[in-house]
Scaffold this motif. Structure first.
Motif, mmCIF file in Angstrom:
data_model
loop_
_atom_site.group_PDB
_atom_site.id
_atom_site.type_symbol
_atom_site.label_atom_id
_atom_site.label_comp_id
_atom_site.label_asym_id
_atom_site.label_seq_id
_atom_site.Cartn_x
_atom_site.Cartn_y
_atom_site.Cartn_z
ATOM 1 N N TRP A 1 -0.649 4.919 -0.746
ATOM 2 C CA TRP A 1 -1.724 4.908 0.245
ATOM 3 C C TRP A 1 -1.084 4.862 1.630
ATOM 4 O O TRP A 1 -0.134 4.120 1.857
ATOM 5 N N ASP B 1 -4.010 2.784 -7.757
ATOM 6 C CA ASP B 1 -4.668 1.606 -7.204
ATOM 7 C C ASP B 1 -3.739 1.119 -6.086
ATOM 8 O O ASP B 1 -2.534 0.995 -6.305
ATOM 9 N N PRO B 2 -4.244 0.845 -4.868
ATOM 10 C CA PRO B 2 -3.350 0.450 -3.786
ATOM 11 C C PRO B 2 -2.664 -0.900 -4.001
ATOM 12 O O PRO B 2 -1.654 -1.190 -3.373
ATOM 13 N N VAL C 1 -8.976 1.209 1.775
ATOM 14 C CA VAL C 1 -8.562 -0.120 1.311
ATOM 15 C C VAL C 1 -8.369 -0.997 2.538
ATOM 16 O O VAL C 1 -7.861 -0.549 3.569
ATOM 17 N N PHE D 1 0.834 -1.208 0.000
ATOM 18 C CA PHE D 1 0.000 0.000 0.000
ATOM 19 C C PHE D 1 0.871 1.261 0.000
ATOM 20 O O PHE D 1 0.602 2.205 -0.738
ATOM 21 N N ILE E 1 -11.403 -2.661 -1.824
ATOM 22 C CA ILE E 1 -11.246 -1.212 -1.980
ATOM 23 C C ILE E 1 -12.635 -0.591 -2.002
ATOM 24 O O ILE E 1 -13.446 -0.900 -2.870
ATOM 25 N N HIS F 1 -11.817 7.402 0.724
ATOM 26 C CA HIS F 1 -11.871 6.044 0.186
ATOM 27 C C HIS F 1 -11.013 5.195 1.121
ATOM 28 O O HIS F 1 -10.110 5.714 1.779
ATOM 29 N N VAL G 1 -7.873 -8.236 -1.008
ATOM 30 C CA VAL G 1 -7.874 -6.794 -0.784
ATOM 31 C C VAL G 1 -9.212 -6.236 -1.253
ATOM 32 O O VAL G 1 -9.640 -6.510 -2.375
#
Length: 175
Positions: free
Chosen positions: A55, A159-160, A76, A50, A105, A74, A103
């Motif tokens: 993130w 995108d993590p 994750v 991450f 999200i 947002h 994962v």
């Protein structure tokens, strides 16, 4: 050995506003078994992934057992250990079994609640740069405020799991 499968593609689910949980027109994403975890330190594997994808503000814990959402960020959730049954999207949403290496999200406003979990269930949570996370309960007043704040939550640049070219970047667009 890479931490993430280069062919990882998330399950994409869109949840409707149910009058108490606003959810989001952008899809909720779940990567199943996408992360190859270090058996001794799975939380650290997820934190490095991450962090490498921009993130932060990370935490380790589980998923609350009461329905809630985040109207300012947002989120994750990287599953480091164990497994759980979590309802995403509010009371009218979808129950999913999530386990180590998965994962999830959640775009801002997505309801979530842990229904059951193994004793070793461990989650790493994180957020893209921006506002601080606030736990929001599903009330009519909170719903009205969330409908005003959610459209202003910035889209993540990465995108993590998969980075700048990941599916989130393609799938999350303002409507």
């Amino acid at each position: 050995m890479p931490v993430v499968s280069t062919k990882a593609e998330p399950l994409s689910v869109e949840f409707e506003d149910d009058g108490l949980v606003p959810n989001n027109p952008m899809p909720f994403l779940v990567y199943k078994g996408a992360v190859a975890l270090d058996r001794g330190h799975p939380e650290e594997t997820i934190e490095r992934l991450f962090g490498a994808n921009g993130w932060g503000a990370m935490w380790r814990n589980g998923v609350y057992d009461f329905l809630h959402y985040h109207a300012t960020v947002h989120e994750v959730l990287g599953i480091a250990r164990g497994h759980a049954r979590v309802r995403f999207g509010g009371d009218k949403g979808k129950e999913l079994e999530i386990s180590a290496g998965d994962v999830a999200i959640l775009p801002a406003g997505t309801g979530h609640q842990c229904l059951s979990a193994s004793p070793d269930f461990s989650v790493v949570g994180a957020y893209p740069p921006g506002e601080k996370m606030q736990v929001t309960l599903p009330t009519p007043e909170n719903h009205a405020r969330a409908l005003k704040s959610i459209p202003h939550v910035k889209l993540p640049k990465t995108d993590p799991v998969m980075g700048a070219d990941g599916p989130l970047v393609r799938l999350w667009k303002r409507v």
